[in-house]
Motif scaffolding. Structure first.
Motif, mmCIF file in Angstrom:
data_model
loop_
_atom_site.group_PDB
_atom_site.id
_atom_site.type_symbol
_atom_site.label_atom_id
_atom_site.label_comp_id
_atom_site.label_asym_id
_atom_site.label_seq_id
_atom_site.Cartn_x
_atom_site.Cartn_y
_atom_site.Cartn_z
ATOM 1 N N PHE A 133 -3.430 5.114 -6.918
ATOM 2 C CA PHE A 133 -3.671 4.311 -5.712
ATOM 3 C C PHE A 133 -2.581 4.574 -4.676
ATOM 4 O O PHE A 133 -2.851 4.747 -3.490
ATOM 5 N N PHE A 134 -1.338 4.626 -5.126
ATOM 6 C CA PHE A 134 -0.212 4.808 -4.207
ATOM 7 C C PHE A 134 -0.187 6.206 -3.609
ATOM 8 O O PHE A 134 0.237 6.397 -2.466
ATOM 9 N N GLU A 135 -0.660 7.184 -4.371
ATOM 10 C CA GLU A 135 -0.736 8.543 -3.834
ATOM 11 C C GLU A 135 -1.728 8.601 -2.676
ATOM 12 O O GLU A 135 -1.474 9.264 -1.665
ATOM 13 N N ILE A 136 -2.848 7.898 -2.813
ATOM 14 C CA ILE A 136 -3.830 7.835 -1.723
ATOM 15 C C ILE A 136 -3.215 7.158 -0.506
ATOM 16 O O ILE A 136 -3.372 7.615 0.630
ATOM 17 N N ALA A 137 -2.503 6.043 -0.745
ATOM 18 C CA ALA A 137 -1.889 5.309 0.356
ATOM 19 C C ALA A 137 -0.861 6.164 1.086
ATOM 20 O O ALA A 137 -0.831 6.205 2.327
ATOM 21 N N ILE A 138 -0.016 6.846 0.331
ATOM 22 C CA ILE A 138 1.023 7.686 0.942
ATOM 23 C C ILE A 138 0.401 8.835 1.722
ATOM 24 O O ILE A 138 0.796 9.134 2.862
ATOM 25 N N PHE A 139 -0.596 9.492 1.124
ATOM 26 C CA PHE A 139 -1.248 10.617 1.785
ATOM 27 C C PHE A 139 -1.918 10.156 3.085
ATOM 28 O O PHE A 139 -1.778 10.810 4.133
ATOM 29 N N THR A 140 -2.656 9.038 3.025
ATOM 30 C CA THR A 140 -3.330 8.522 4.216
ATOM 31 C C THR A 140 -2.322 8.188 5.306
ATOM 32 O O THR A 140 -2.546 8.460 6.491
ATOM 33 N N PHE A 141 -1.207 7.602 4.909
ATOM 34 C CA PHE A 141 -0.163 7.262 5.874
ATOM 35 C C PHE A 141 0.396 8.527 6.533
ATOM 36 O O PHE A 141 0.591 8.562 7.755
ATOM 37 N N LEU A 142 0.631 9.571 5.732
ATOM 38 C CA LEU A 142 1.259 10.783 6.242
ATOM 39 C C LEU A 142 0.362 11.583 7.180
ATOM 40 O O LEU A 142 0.849 12.217 8.123
ATOM 41 N N VAL A 143 -0.960 11.583 6.924
ATOM 42 C CA VAL A 143 -1.837 12.438 7.732
ATOM 43 C C VAL A 143 -2.599 11.675 8.820
ATOM 44 O O VAL A 143 -3.230 12.304 9.676
ATOM 45 N N THR A 144 -2.552 10.354 8.820
ATOM 46 C CA THR A 144 -3.244 9.591 9.872
ATOM 47 C C THR A 144 -2.303 8.646 10.594
ATOM 48 O O THR A 144 -2.032 8.798 11.776
#
Length: 299
Positions: A133-144
């Motif tokens: 879950f946190f990997e999705i959150a971090i990735f979404t934060f970094l690219v959007t």
């Protein structure tokens, strides 16, 4: 292909979001609150009605679990820069379009991870991939979220420079977006064509339903014509590259789209949504020209 999937697609996504942020000022967000009704209707259509419509389309076409999860994943993604371009060409409310895209992009790292986690587990059950879950959150934060915020900060601190760079970067972002979609299709055309019977009807139906819902919802709740068609466009045009990259992050597979069936709905939607939306765009332009001529005649 591995380099393109892992590096080029996320980097392109981040660049596109940065160019969007560079065109925004703090006053743009203040205007959102001054136009609460139009923005609230648009945000509700995109954040709530869109996933509901996607769920109904999945049920209607009985999509396989991994495809269902992929289509739901796409429905949680914010709109992209192409929705702003289509709104402008449709003579819609560009300020509303940009504000909706920006705010939903900034909020993405809050809204996308829990909804994406739920959809994958709901549709795939025990066959769901092992993901964080946190990997999705971090990735979404970094690219959007982060690129949009960075663009806004750069605009605030270096306003003159940002104004000079705004249009060249946004034009580059649009070209980048188009080339990215084209490259993904060319590299995976046989796979996409093979899955067309399974996904084609659903990915054609969804943007049509979303456009009609957005237009109807805006009309029922009293938006003007410009605002109404903007809500319809923003609801139906989704950030397909983000859906693809999120599917790759969740599955942990990166060599090709053939190994990430969850990404295929986003890949196909990146084509079918334009087949649906572009005729509406030409219709909106034709109607706007007719309304302008009537206004001149009335004077």
């Amino acid at each position: 292909m591995d380099f393109a999937i892992n590096v080029v697609v996320p980097a392109a996504q981040a660049f596109i979001m940065f160019s969007l942020g560079l065109g925004l000022e703090i006053d743009d967000f203040r205007r959102v609150f001054r136009r609460r009704t139009a923005f609230a209707i648009g945000a509700f259509s995109q954040i709530v009605l869109l996933p509901i419509a996607a769920f109904c389309v999945i049920m209607a076409f009985n999509l396989p679990p991994v495809m269902a999860a992929g289509l739901m994943l796409l429905s949680f993604c914010p709109g992209g820069v192409s929705s702003n371009v289509i709104t402008k060409l449709s003579r819609g409310d560009l300020a509303l379009s940009v504000s909706m895209t920006a705010v939903t992009s900034v909020m993405a790292f809050i809204t996308v991870p829990p909804l994406a986690t739920w959809s994958v587990l709901y549709f795939m059950g025990e066959s769901a991939p092992d993901f964080s879950f946190f990997e999705i959150a971090i990735f979404t934060f970094l690219v959007t979220t982060l690129p949009v915020i960075t663009g806004i900060i750069v605009r605030h601190l270096f306003n003159n420079m940002a104004r000079r760079l705004e249009h060249p970067l946004q034009n580059t972002a649009v070209v980048f977006w188009a080339l990215l979609i084209l490259a993904l299709f060319v590299a995976n055309r046989d796979l996409i064509i093979a899955y067309m019977p399974t996904l084609g009807y659903s990915t054609m139906t969804l943007p049509l339903v979303l456009m009609l819902i957005g237009l109807a919802f805006g009309k029922i709740l009293g938006l003007n014509k410009s605002e109404g068609k903007t809500v319809g466009i923003e609801t139906s045009v989704q950030n397909s590259p983000l859906g693809i990259t999120l599917a790759i992050v969740i599955t942990g597979t990166s060599s090709s789209l053939g190994e990430v069936p969850m990404a295929l709905p986003s890949a196909l939607y990146s084509i079918t949504m334009y087949l649906v939306v572009l005729p509406f765009m030409f219709y909106f332009r034709w109607r706007s020209r007719g309304d302008a001529m009537e206004s001149v005649a009335a004077e």
